[in-house]
Write an enzyme that holds these catalytic residues in place. Structure first.
Site, PDB file in Angstrom:
ATOM      1  N   ASN A 307      17.554  41.978 -14.405  1.00 17.81           N
ATOM      2  CA  ASN A 307      16.481  42.290 -15.351  1.00 17.81           C
ATOM      3  C   ASN A 307      15.212  42.596 -14.563  1.00 17.81           C
ATOM      4  O   ASN A 307      14.783  41.814 -13.722  1.00 17.81           O
ATOM      5  CB  ASN A 307      16.201  41.098 -16.265  1.00 17.81           C
ATOM      6  CG  ASN A 307      17.459  40.525 -16.865  1.00 17.81           C
ATOM      7  OD1 ASN A 307      18.203  41.213 -17.537  1.00 17.81           O
ATOM      8  ND2 ASN A 307      17.706  39.256 -16.595  1.00 17.81           N
ATOM      9  N   GLU A 340      20.111  41.871  -6.018  1.00 15.77           N
ATOM     10  CA  GLU A 340      19.404  42.021  -7.293  1.00 15.77           C
ATOM     11  C   GLU A 340      18.053  42.713  -7.116  1.00 15.77           C
ATOM     12  O   GLU A 340      17.644  43.516  -7.953  1.00 15.77           O
ATOM     13  CB  GLU A 340      19.220  40.664  -7.959  1.00 15.77           C
ATOM     14  CG  GLU A 340      20.502  39.899  -8.239  1.00 15.77           C
ATOM     15  CD  GLU A 340      21.555  40.720  -8.975  1.00 15.77           C
ATOM     16  OE1 GLU A 340      21.183  41.527  -9.836  1.00 15.77           O
ATOM     17  OE2 GLU A 340      22.744  40.542  -8.681  1.00 15.77           O
ATOM     18  N   HIS A 343      18.289  46.410  -6.911  1.00 12.71           N
ATOM     19  CA  HIS A 343      18.398  47.069  -8.212  1.00 12.71           C
ATOM     20  C   HIS A 343      17.031  47.487  -8.772  1.00 12.71           C
ATOM     21  O   HIS A 343      16.974  48.338  -9.670  1.00 12.71           O
ATOM     22  CB  HIS A 343      19.065  46.141  -9.224  1.00 12.71           C
ATOM     23  CG  HIS A 343      20.557  46.160  -9.186  1.00 12.71           C
ATOM     24  ND1 HIS A 343      21.300  47.313  -9.308  1.00 12.71           N
ATOM     25  CD2 HIS A 343      21.466  45.157  -9.057  1.00 12.71           C
ATOM     26  CE1 HIS A 343      22.586  47.024  -9.269  1.00 12.71           C
ATOM     27  NE2 HIS A 343      22.721  45.719  -9.106  1.00 12.71           N
TER      28      HIS A 343
END
Length: 878
Positions: A307, A340, A343
């Site tokens: 996220n 992460e 990303h």
């Protein structure tokens, strides 16, 4: 080359929403959050651009109860409110259509349209969508809740009506009304927080406002719905900032945890700081958001979720306690954090156009995540580990007939989760590394940067990336890489001595079943450094310059040598690098499984590696030898012989490293000692047994030997006592460190007395003592254990309806992928195939077929190699 096919067939066969309108902005307000009843009220105000004539708007929804809706049409400076004439939900298609009451029923052609939708959503308990997670407060013992989100791939629709497709990017405003004592986080920094008693108007009745606050967040950049996130709960944090400045200031970074855990976030904080600075430089694009939060969630199915600006993790992937954690988790934290954060650019800033290109997100985050760890810990030499833990599992999966291409067509929402696998992550990452090494990593990353800069806050397709890399490299990478991306499988090279001067190399499709048909063997793959300027099936190289193909195992293929060349390699093992040895071990084992060489050649190779120093090479030895034991789990005599061979293979190296004081061992040697302890302990090593028995009662073992101590005691009959079993069981139920539960579950699966303890172990399923997110640790161990694998299968069959109804499909898919390949016998193959033929396999069908492929191949390998293996073991004194 394989023929080029359209990557994106007619969109009518995909589950796309109508494109008559395009979302521009969402304003999401959540209130009346009712945890006991698992619901929340919400209002979604969605602004659309009208792109085509329309009389209705269709959105995705799942589990939503639409209470009311209205529409506002804006044309130039005028606004007109429109009634919603009808609301049509289709729960099967997961859509809701809002039919507009337009003047005279005339379609709207121009302007902007807003929908204001009041609805109720579920607060789920399956680690997906807007869901609740619980933990016990260490000080009070009280059960506390954390509410958080997990929207990838298609669960944003269960929290708000939306265009739940990756290329339907929009901006988002999020606000949540919560108890004033709670912390609220989202993608962006908080813009305001006001108690409802402070004059703040909100949709809450006045009598319930005293202890509530409304927290609002800044507007996000354009992004996909699956990246929207929020978290609500009692958190504490450690914080720091980057060394470099972004937009005139150092980027603030926080690691959030449940109360009492924040000190274990310090290591991840340092990793995050380094990763942001390194990756901003690699991509030549500053980190795009004004803050970065990383949060450990008590119940979290995957390792982490990217996220944007608020990354969520399972605790063992983010937190590390230098005093109590197993050292292997340190590298895992560094990698997952790096993956992460990668990303933030590859996936969030520039997103795949459709789920068929999931690899664009995951493959690059995989490769670049490893680059980031190499940058922060060069002494670890992590790309040697990459060859064992990434390249080899991907090759193994891709050697099955029921594998899939890296770029795989996805037509329905329930197919998406099935491709979050070793192909999308690890094969993709391995192919990316192969291309990068072939043209030079620096040049490759320059092409990646060019690709990202061409699609800021947008979407892209596969060829967009390869075209950028082709442009900077001067090679037609787009064409060369096509079979690697769009064909199933990979090649193997057979290498034969032709005469005293030449070696002949031939390329063929590799299947672990060893029976590729002519129509399966038509693809010709580009092999960098083998035929760098051409693509061909056969060529020759001089014998005098040849020793070993696929240097550093950079290429995504296998190599099988004739006897002469193999023997020459065995005599020159000291000339091979660690990465070369990993590739040789894996290729020899895989060649044996496929029937291309004798399995005794594999055993002979392992014998020549007794004095190996590198931990990653030993990890590959352990994996491949355990696979061989697994196919003979029903043959007690052969299994006993292999166990004696294993003990002899491991003991010498283990004893040499066991005598060194722990604080004098390097990081890699500490990992090696831990892994060898587990293996020697399982074979009854006296030094391992003595240490385990001495340290178990007062937990005086070193943290990195915890798994070895537990498994040693439970896997040997003489020490698998009620007292020792209870200690491990207690650790699983009430963990004393971040990683304790995972470690204890792996050990419980290795019990040597199933008649006495298995019922208790299986009784952990569907209870609070075994969270669903940890099923894989116990399941994997039980189905690797020759004494319990069949009993687990019988338990699964008996409880299948409960697994199907009570366990999230995401979890069930991964559990089936994990355990089915371990059921390697003719009897179990028949039973497993028959059972699944009579049930609905939707949601895990791809993984099931792959597992059955694997079992068939293992059964054939065992039948073909039993006499050869037995004869070699007897000849060599086992």
């Amino acid at each position: 080359m394989c023929s080029r096919v359209s990557k994106y067939p007619d969109s009518s066969i995909h589950e796309h929403l109508p494109e008559n309108v395009a979302p521009l902005h969402y304003k999401l307000q959540f209130y009346d959050i009712d945890i006991p009843n698992g619901t929340s009220k919400a209002t979604a105000t969605i602004d659309f651009q009208i792109k085509d004539k329309t009389t209705s708007v269709t959105l995705n929804q799942k589990f939503l109860d639409i209470l009311s809706a209205k529409a506002v049409l804006k044309v130039t400076k005028t606004e007109q409110e429109l009634n919603i004439s009808n609301i049509v939900k289709d729960d099967k298609k997961q859509t809701v259509e809002f039919q507009l009451d337009t003047p005279n029923g005339t379609p709207i052609e121009v302007g902007d349209l807003s929908l204001i939708i009041d609805y109720k959503c579920k607060i789920r308990n399956d680690m997906a969508g807007f869901y609740s997670s619980t933990f016990k407060d260490e000080k009070t013992g009280k059960l506390e809740y954390i509410l958080c989100t997990q929207f990838e791939a298609t669960d944003a629709r269960s929290a708000f009506p939306c265009y739940d497709e990756p290329n339907a990017k929009a901006t988002f405003d999020v606000s949540l009304t919560v108890h004033k004592t709670l912390t609220v986080l989202s993608n962006m920094p908080e813009s305001s927080s006001k108690g409802l008693g402070d004059g703040k108007k909100g949709p809450i009745p006045p009598e319930s406002t005293a202890d509530l606050k409304v927290v609002e967040f800044e507007t996000t950049p354009k992004m996909s719905t699956y990246l929207v996130a929020w978290a609500i709960g009692k958190f504490e944090y450690v914080e720091g900032s980057t060394s470099k400045e972004y937009n005139g200031r150092k980027l603030p970074i926080r690691i959030y945890t449940i109360p009492g855990q924040s000190q274990n976030g310090q290591y991840a904080l340092g990793c995050a700081q380094k990763a942001v600075d390194y990756l901003s430089g690699v991509f030549d694009i500053d980190y795009p958001l004004p803050k970065l939060d990383l949060i450990a969630i008590p119940e979290f199915g995957a390792n982490a979720m990217e996220n944007w600006g608020m990354v969520t993790f399972r605790a063992t992937a983010l937190l590390f306690d230098f005093a109590k954690s197993d050292i292997s988790y340190q590298q895992n934290v560094a990698y997952v954090v790096s993956h992460e954060i990668a990303h933030s650019w590859f996936g969030n800033y520039c997103t795949m156009n459709w789920w068929s290109d999931l690899w664009l997100n995951e493959s690059f985050a995989t490769y670049v995540g490893w680059l980031s760890v190499q940058n922060m810990h060069p002494e670890w030499n992590v790309f040697i580990d990459f060859v064992s833990t990434a390249v080899q599992p991907a090759l193994d999966l891709d050697s099955l007939r029921n594998s899939h291409p890296i770029e795989v067509q996805v037509y329905h929402a329930d197919e998406i989760d099935e491709i979050f696998d070793a192909i999308s992550y690890l094969k993709g990452g391995s192919v990316v590394r192969m291309v990068a090494e072939s043209i030079g990593v620096e040049l490759f990353l320059k092409g990646v940067s060019q690709y990202l800069k061409a699609h800021p806050f947008g979407n892209a397709k596969s060829n967009d990336l390869w075209d950028s890399i082709s442009a900077v490299s001067g090679q037609n990478i787009t064409e060369l890489v096509e079979p690697w991306i769009r064909a199933i499988g990979f090649p193997y090279l057979t290498v034969h001595k032709v005469n005293e001067k030449e070696v002949k190399i031939t390329q063929q499709r590799f299947l672990s079943s060893g029976d590729a048909k002519p129509e399966e063997n038509e693809t010709v793959w580009w092999l960098p450094n083998v035929d760098a300027t051409k693509v061909s099936k056969t060529h020759t190289v001089p014998l005098d310059s040849f020793l070993h193909l696929n240097k550093e195992t950079n290429g995504f293929y296998r190599v099988v040598y004739d006897d002469f060349l193999f023997e020459r390699i065995l005599k020159n093992l000291d000339k091979l690098s660690a990465s070369d040895k990993i590739g040789l071990i894996a290729d020899t084992a895989a060649g044996a499984q496929a029937g291309l060489i004798k399995t005794s050649q594999f055993l002979k190779l392992l014998s020549g590696l007794k004095n190996e120093e590198n931990v990653s090479v030993w990890s590959e030895i352990i994996t491949r030898l355990n696979n061989l034991k697994g196919i003979f789990f029903e043959d007690k005599q052969l299994l006993s012989q292999l166990s004696k061979f294993s003990k002899d293979l491991y003991n010498e190296k283990f004893n040499s490293i066991w005598g060194i004081e722990a604080d004098k061992l390097s990081f890699s040697d500490s990992k090696l000692r831990s892994r060898l302890f587990i293996q020697t302990g399982a074979t009854g090593s006296q030094s391992a047994l003595e240490y385990a028995e001495k340290t178990i009662k007062d937990a005086s073992y070193e943290p990195s030997l915890k798994l070895g101590v537990f498994k040693t005691l439970l896997s040997n009959e003489s020490t698998c006592t009620r007292e020792n079993f209870n200690i491990v069981l207690q650790e699983a139920k009430f963990p004393t460190s971040i990683d304790s539960r995972e470690i204890a579950l792996k050990a419980l699966g290795s019990i040597s007395k199933p008649d006495e303890f298995l019922e208790e172990v299986l009784g952990l399923y569907f209870t609070e003592s075994l969270p669903e997110m940890d099923y894989r640790f116990l399941t994997g161990a039980l189905t690797e254990n020759p004494l319990t694998k069949e009993q687990f299968w019988n338990f699964f069959k008996k409880n299948y309806s409960k697994f199907r109804s009570d366990v999230a499909m995401w979890t069930l898919d991964r559990v089936i992928k994990l355990f089915v390949p371990n059921l390697a016998s003719e009897k179990l193959l028949t039973d497993v195939s028959g059972f699944f033929a009579d049930v609905d396999t939707n949601g895990y069908d791809k993984g099931l077929k792959q597992g059955l492929d694997s079992v068939k191949n293992s059964v054939a390998w065992a039948q073909r190699s039993r006499e050869d293996v037995s004869a070699w073991l007897i000849k060599n004194g086992y």
